[in-house]
Design a protein around this motif. Sequence first.
Motif, PDB file in Angstrom:
ATOM      1  N   ARG A  26      41.076  38.771  41.237  1.00 50.67           N
ATOM      2  CA  ARG A  26      40.055  40.304  41.095  1.00 50.67           C
ATOM      3  C   ARG A  26      41.732  40.899  40.854  1.00 50.67           C
ATOM      4  NH1 ARG A  26      36.126  41.829  42.102  1.00 50.67           N
ATOM      5  NH2 ARG A  26      35.319  41.128  43.876  1.00 50.67           N
ATOM      6  N   GLU A  27      41.779  42.237  39.434  1.00 58.32           N
ATOM      7  CA  GLU A  27      43.305  43.464  39.513  1.00 58.32           C
ATOM      8  C   GLU A  27      43.002  43.858  40.548  1.00 58.32           C
ATOM      9  OE1 GLU A  27      44.126  44.004  36.073  1.00 58.32           O
ATOM     10  OE2 GLU A  27      44.683  45.252  37.521  1.00 58.32           O
ATOM     11  N   THR A  28      43.675  43.940  40.224  1.00 56.27           N
ATOM     12  CA  THR A  28      44.614  45.321  41.566  1.00 56.27           C
ATOM     13  C   THR A  28      44.831  46.657  41.490  1.00 56.27           C
ATOM     14  OG1 THR A  28      46.596  44.165  41.200  1.00 56.27           O
ATOM     15  CG2 THR A  28      45.383  42.960  42.680  1.00 56.27           C
ATOM     16  N   ASP A  29      44.467  47.260  40.197  1.00 56.99           N
ATOM     17  CA  ASP A  29      45.113  48.429  39.305  1.00 56.99           C
ATOM     18  C   ASP A  29      44.194  48.812  40.002  1.00 56.99           C
ATOM     19  OD1 ASP A  29      48.297  47.320  38.966  1.00 56.99           O
ATOM     20  OD2 ASP A  29      47.348  47.893  36.427  1.00 56.99           O
ATOM     21  N   PRO A  85      37.195  47.050  37.836  1.00 58.43           N
ATOM     22  CA  PRO A  85      36.594  46.199  37.727  1.00 58.43           C
ATOM     23  C   PRO A  85      36.628  45.122  36.990  1.00 58.43           C
ATOM     24  CG  PRO A  85      35.221  48.024  36.084  1.00 58.43           C
ATOM     25  CD  PRO A  85      36.801  48.264  37.168  1.00 58.43           C
ATOM     26  N   MET A  86      37.773  44.322  36.918  1.00 59.29           N
ATOM     27  CA  MET A  86      38.120  43.296  36.214  1.00 59.29           C
ATOM     28  C   MET A  86      38.617  41.988  36.993  1.00 59.29           C
ATOM     29  SD  MET A  86      37.231  43.487  32.849  1.00 59.29           S
ATOM     30  CE  MET A  86      37.061  45.223  32.041  1.00 59.29           C
ATOM     31  N   ILE A  87      38.820  41.078  36.010  1.00 56.08           N
ATOM     32  CA  ILE A  87      39.196  39.338  36.939  1.00 56.08           C
ATOM     33  C   ILE A  87      40.085  38.851  35.696  1.00 56.08           C
ATOM     34  CG2 ILE A  87      37.661  37.190  37.738  1.00 56.08           C
ATOM     35  CD1 ILE A  87      35.938  39.389  39.624  1.00 56.08           C
ATOM     36  N   HIS A  88      40.993  38.056  36.901  1.00 56.08           N
ATOM     37  CA  HIS A  88      41.674  37.477  36.074  1.00 56.08           C
ATOM     38  C   HIS A  88      41.944  35.960  35.961  1.00 56.08           C
ATOM     39  CE1 HIS A  88      44.347  41.319  34.543  1.00 56.08           C
ATOM     40  NE2 HIS A  88      44.215  41.527  35.767  1.00 56.08           N
ATOM     41  N   CYS A  89      41.140  34.750  34.686  1.00 54.60           N
ATOM     42  CA  CYS A  89      41.067  33.515  35.367  1.00 54.60           C
ATOM     43  C   CYS A  89      42.028  33.196  34.493  1.00 54.60           C
ATOM     44  CB  CYS A  89      39.658  33.435  34.557  1.00 54.60           C
ATOM     45  SG  CYS A  89      39.014  31.630  34.325  1.00 54.60           S
ATOM     46  N   ASN A 137      41.153  37.146  45.773  1.00 51.67           N
ATOM     47  CA  ASN A 137      40.234  36.012  45.816  1.00 51.67           C
ATOM     48  C   ASN A 137      38.699  36.134  45.317  1.00 51.67           C
ATOM     49  OD1 ASN A 137      43.316  34.715  45.692  1.00 51.67           O
ATOM     50  ND2 ASN A 137      42.626  34.485  47.966  1.00 51.67           N
ATOM     51  N   VAL A 138      39.003  35.794  44.429  1.00 54.01           N
ATOM     52  CA  VAL A 138      37.740  35.786  43.598  1.00 54.01           C
ATOM     53  C   VAL A 138      36.727  34.030  43.252  1.00 54.01           C
ATOM     54  CG1 VAL A 138      36.938  38.350  43.756  1.00 54.01           C
ATOM     55  CG2 VAL A 138      38.261  36.778  41.771  1.00 54.01           C
ATOM     56  N   THR A 139      35.726  34.612  42.570  1.00 52.34           N
ATOM     57  CA  THR A 139      34.728  33.434  41.832  1.00 52.34           C
ATOM     58  C   THR A 139      35.230  33.845  40.124  1.00 52.34           C
ATOM     59  OG1 THR A 139      33.754  32.556  44.115  1.00 52.34           O
ATOM     60  CG2 THR A 139      33.470  31.484  41.733  1.00 52.34           C
ATOM     61  N   CYS A 140      35.833  33.199  39.380  1.00 57.26           N
ATOM     62  CA  CYS A 140      35.048  33.545  38.416  1.00 57.26           C
ATOM     63  C   CYS A 140      34.004  33.357  37.947  1.00 57.26           C
ATOM     64  CB  CYS A 140      36.173  33.414  37.347  1.00 57.26           C
ATOM     65  SG  CYS A 140      35.889  32.975  35.518  1.00 57.26           S
ATOM     66  N   PRO A 141      33.151  34.969  37.376  1.00 49.80           N
ATOM     67  CA  PRO A 141      32.088  34.989  37.055  1.00 49.80           C
ATOM     68  C   PRO A 141      31.059  34.597  35.188  1.00 49.80           C
ATOM     69  CG  PRO A 141      33.070  37.073  36.690  1.00 49.80           C
ATOM     70  CD  PRO A 141      33.942  35.404  37.275  1.00 49.80           C
ATOM     71  N   LYS A 142      32.461  34.076  35.269  1.00 52.88           N
ATOM     72  CA  LYS A 142      32.331  32.967  33.855  1.00 52.88           C
ATOM     73  C   LYS A 142      31.682  31.353  33.744  1.00 52.88           C
ATOM     74  CE  LYS A 142      33.413  34.057  28.818  1.00 52.88           C
ATOM     75  NZ  LYS A 142      34.463  34.379  28.442  1.00 52.88           N
ATOM     76  N   ARG A 183      41.611  30.303  33.405  1.00 55.20           N
ATOM     77  CA  ARG A 183      41.316  29.548  32.356  1.00 55.20           C
ATOM     78  C   ARG A 183      40.518  30.640  31.062  1.00 55.20           C
ATOM     79  NH1 ARG A 183      35.846  24.678  34.377  1.00 55.20           N
ATOM     80  NH2 ARG A 183      35.754  25.415  32.355  1.00 55.20           N
ATOM     81  N   ASP A 184      39.587  31.797  31.329  1.00 52.11           N
ATOM     82  CA  ASP A 184      39.072  32.309  30.615  1.00 52.11           C
ATOM     83  C   ASP A 184      39.337  33.474  29.640  1.00 52.11           C
ATOM     84  OD1 ASP A 184      36.755  30.893  30.444  1.00 52.11           O
ATOM     85  OD2 ASP A 184      36.213  31.086  32.684  1.00 52.11           O
ATOM     86  N   GLY A 185      40.947  33.507  30.894  1.00 51.22           N
ATOM     87  CA  GLY A 185      41.173  34.995  30.497  1.00 51.22           C
ATOM     88  C   GLY A 185      41.335  36.427  31.640  1.00 51.22           C
ATOM     89  N   ILE A 186      40.666  37.625  30.417  1.00 54.75           N
ATOM     90  CA  ILE A 186      40.088  38.543  31.658  1.00 54.75           C
ATOM     91  C   ILE A 186      38.887  38.398  31.453  1.00 54.75           C
ATOM     92  CG2 ILE A 186      40.024  41.357  31.023  1.00 54.75           C
ATOM     93  CD1 ILE A 186      42.716  41.575  30.374  1.00 54.75           C
ATOM     94  N   VAL A 187      37.726  38.322  32.284  1.00 56.47           N
ATOM     95  CA  VAL A 187      36.875  38.313  32.447  1.00 56.47           C
ATOM     96  C   VAL A 187      36.021  40.084  33.537  1.00 56.47           C
ATOM     97  CG1 VAL A 187      34.780  37.250  33.324  1.00 56.47           C
ATOM     98  CG2 VAL A 187      36.416  36.083  32.914  1.00 56.47           C
ATOM     99  N   PRO A 188      34.899  40.426  32.918  1.00 61.77           N
ATOM    100  CA  PRO A 188      34.640  42.026  33.413  1.00 61.77           C
ATOM    101  C   PRO A 188      33.838  41.116  34.442  1.00 61.77           C
ATOM    102  CG  PRO A 188      34.386  41.941  31.082  1.00 61.77           C
ATOM    103  CD  PRO A 188      34.366  40.320  31.046  1.00 61.77           C
ATOM    104  N   VAL A 189      33.683  42.154  35.666  1.00 62.23           N
ATOM    105  CA  VAL A 189      32.638  42.298  36.680  1.00 62.23           C
ATOM    106  C   VAL A 189      31.458  42.121  35.951  1.00 62.23           C
ATOM    107  CG1 VAL A 189      32.142  43.274  39.307  1.00 62.23           C
ATOM    108  CG2 VAL A 189      34.519  42.861  38.298  1.00 62.23           C
ATOM    109  N   PRO A 190      30.228  41.339  36.610  1.00 65.42           N
ATOM    110  CA  PRO A 190      29.138  41.354  35.994  1.00 65.42           C
ATOM    111  C   PRO A 190      28.777  42.891  36.364  1.00 65.42           C
ATOM    112  CG  PRO A 190      29.198  39.270  36.862  1.00 65.42           C
ATOM    113  CD  PRO A 190      30.445  40.072  37.112  1.00 65.42           C
TER     114      PRO A 190
END
Length: 834
Positions: free
Chosen positions: A498-501, A443-447, A486-491, A449-456
Amino acid sequence: MAEDKEHRYDPAAIEPKWQQRWAADPKLYAADPIDSGKPKYYVLEMLPYPSGQLHMGHVRNYAIGDALARHMWMRGYNVLHPMGWDAFGLPAENAALKNNTPPRQWTLSNIAGMKRQFGRLGMGFDWATEVTTCLPEYYRWNQWFFLRMYERGLVYRKKSKVNWCPECATVLANEQVIDGRCWRHEDTLVEQRDLEQWFFRITAYAQELLDGLDKLDGWPEKVRTMQRNWIGRSEGTEVDFGVGNRPEKIRVFTTRVDTIFGATSVQLAPEHALVTALAAGDSGLRLQVAQLLEEQKKAREAGDVGAIEKHGVPTGHFAINPYSGESIPIWVANYVLSDYGTGAIMSVPGHDERDFEFAVKYGISVRRVIAPANLAAEEQELPFSSEDGVLINSGEYSGLSCHEAQKKLQEAAARGAFGEATVTFRLKDWGVSRQRYWGTPIPMIHCERDGIVPVPVDQLPVLLPDHVEITQQGGSPLARVPEFVNVTCPKCGGPARRETDTMDTFVDSSWYFYRYTDAKNSNAPFDPAIAQHWFPIDQYIGGVEHAILHLIYSRFWTRMMRDLGLIKNNEPATRQFSQGMVIKDGAKMSKSKGNVVSPDDMVARYGADATRAYALFAAPPDRDLDWQEDGVAGVSRFLGRVYRLVMKYSPVARAAKGTAPEPPAGLSLKLLRKLHQTIAKITLDFEGRWHFNTDVAAIMELVNEIQAVDAQLAASEVPAPVIRELLITIVLLLAPFAPYLAAELWEELGGEGGAVLRAPWPPSNPDLTREDELEIPVQINGKLVAVIRVPAGSAAGVMEASALADEKIQSRLAGKTLAKVIVVPGKTVNLVVK
Ligand SMILES: [Zn+2]
Ligand SMILES: [Zn+2]
């Protein structure tokens, strides 16, 4: 006993009938509420991977656990006996490739089939608490734990080596690498590539995981030793060597800093940063290092760097020993690993076997710096690696013992800021990234601008998409699903990926047994109050192949959840048991060997009871079991004899209900003694001795003894209440091992109190379990002269009279005066003569 045509044992009729009745009563195997007031007992067998077919190893594993669960129910415990499915993993993707069936469909239909097999085998699981790890109601909590661990710094990302097939253009699991080649491309060598991967910081608990093993005295010593070795703690020292003409330092790890005055070279891993720097301006060195690295990679792929043929090259540069100021050559060696210790070692050929071998090969000097305690230094052959000695040729440290010197040298390093005492572990952080489809999405997202952002947390679960094409080529399948990626950055609200691992499937099995206690909870992984009631597991049963990874990960997960405040126990299970394998014709059952015995076939031919009882009877539970169909047939015949015996005398037994038994004597006493000795033995086994193989044999012996006096039974020479006690008890004793037959015969005998599962386990009568006769040594003036046999419980006078009546004693006493007789009841007779 003559064949009783009327009462033919027919498991094909008995077993399906009871299976149906049990299925109609889902409460039968359900645990009571936690406030039931009964003592709890949590018995757990490892959950299977839903491959599609139960195998005989499963039958054995679950026959042991089910017997224990049934016994504990009969002892009046509140028993939790759940089952589930370790349902993520590579085989589902392989099957998808082969049959074009989506992994989810393949997995769920396998589960349905195996559940049917469990039902037919009569396993007493509470299916209301079933856990299926590939369903979002379970794996969402894997994601939740991942985020909680991330908050606490227990999850991080770093570059790490993976197996890479250039043909598939994808990462391979270790089991897809066969002899260093791709499983699908036999001619293609697998490469090692560096990839960014997710890790759990299990090493934060290394010391605690090690210390905890000392308290796990309900676990096999073998399993604890395997875990100790896996954690691999070693105390040592890190020391910085200077590098002549260069600003760098080489940090060396050693367990024997006391030998540092004997260091005659420093050895670096081919991938050490300094090697890269030195080779940058030296093409000859660069080529040689590349060769060493190649050799090391091959050895790694073959799985044994320890056995590598040792090669090295000198760099032409020198390291400076911070204690002596001495300059020693820097080498690069193929046996030094960059990811073990610091990737650099000091080489002390006088006092280390491996260093000696290397020094002899390359003509590096050998120096003596430790003298043995009780031998002149020169007389000691080198290498001398014992720590039982004193330092020589070591400057101000000469004369100190090895242990004193280690302490003093560590103190000096700390004072001079060129080193420190350290503890290192062989245990590495747990790499959980898998470039696979059929697993829990991380449950992680790569942005950007913000780098690694956890999924809320309120966006969990991150659902695994259906309809994903599985090709096992060109990287992670999830990366080719745009609506997933393809997701929207939560931050920042900008576009992100989205992380694909997905997660290693060992994540699923690290905590599934907590979920069983509260399997339907949709607000939390489980209710802490309920888990606290059931944990720790009282008995965990599974194959020894899981003794290391699964059990270490589970012990780590338990501590992590404790530190999150979810549970209070430190360990998942108080007792652990590893059963042996099921083999046939001397080899593990496998399709390729053509020696697989299918549980379904055995059940169809001999019944589930005979198959299960044989799995317990044929070998001690911790040993390998060599499957013999004759043996199953033999157990089936024995169950048939029990069936006919009970059917023949059940009218007598039923009629005797409520009749007060008279004190037994003669034949009745003999039979009841045997009965109660059998009860005592089996009870003891269930309390931890676990000789279930001899338990089944003991019931056979008991039944033989009864059948041997069938004529007397038929002639009513044994009172009806005794017959009743014999039959009822045999059925109760069989209930954990052959539940179908026990249910059938329990009903035949009147079925008092409902299900045999709730009938109280028979207590053994100590007056009857005692041996009939005792052997008593008789001494004259302190010397053993004879051994006599007396009835158990004989009075002192009886023992004395028996001793004096013995022929040997009489001949020794002839012509002498008996001064005194000392009798220890039940033990000895001592005669004093003059
Ligand atoms: Zn390939
Ligand atoms: Zn962002």
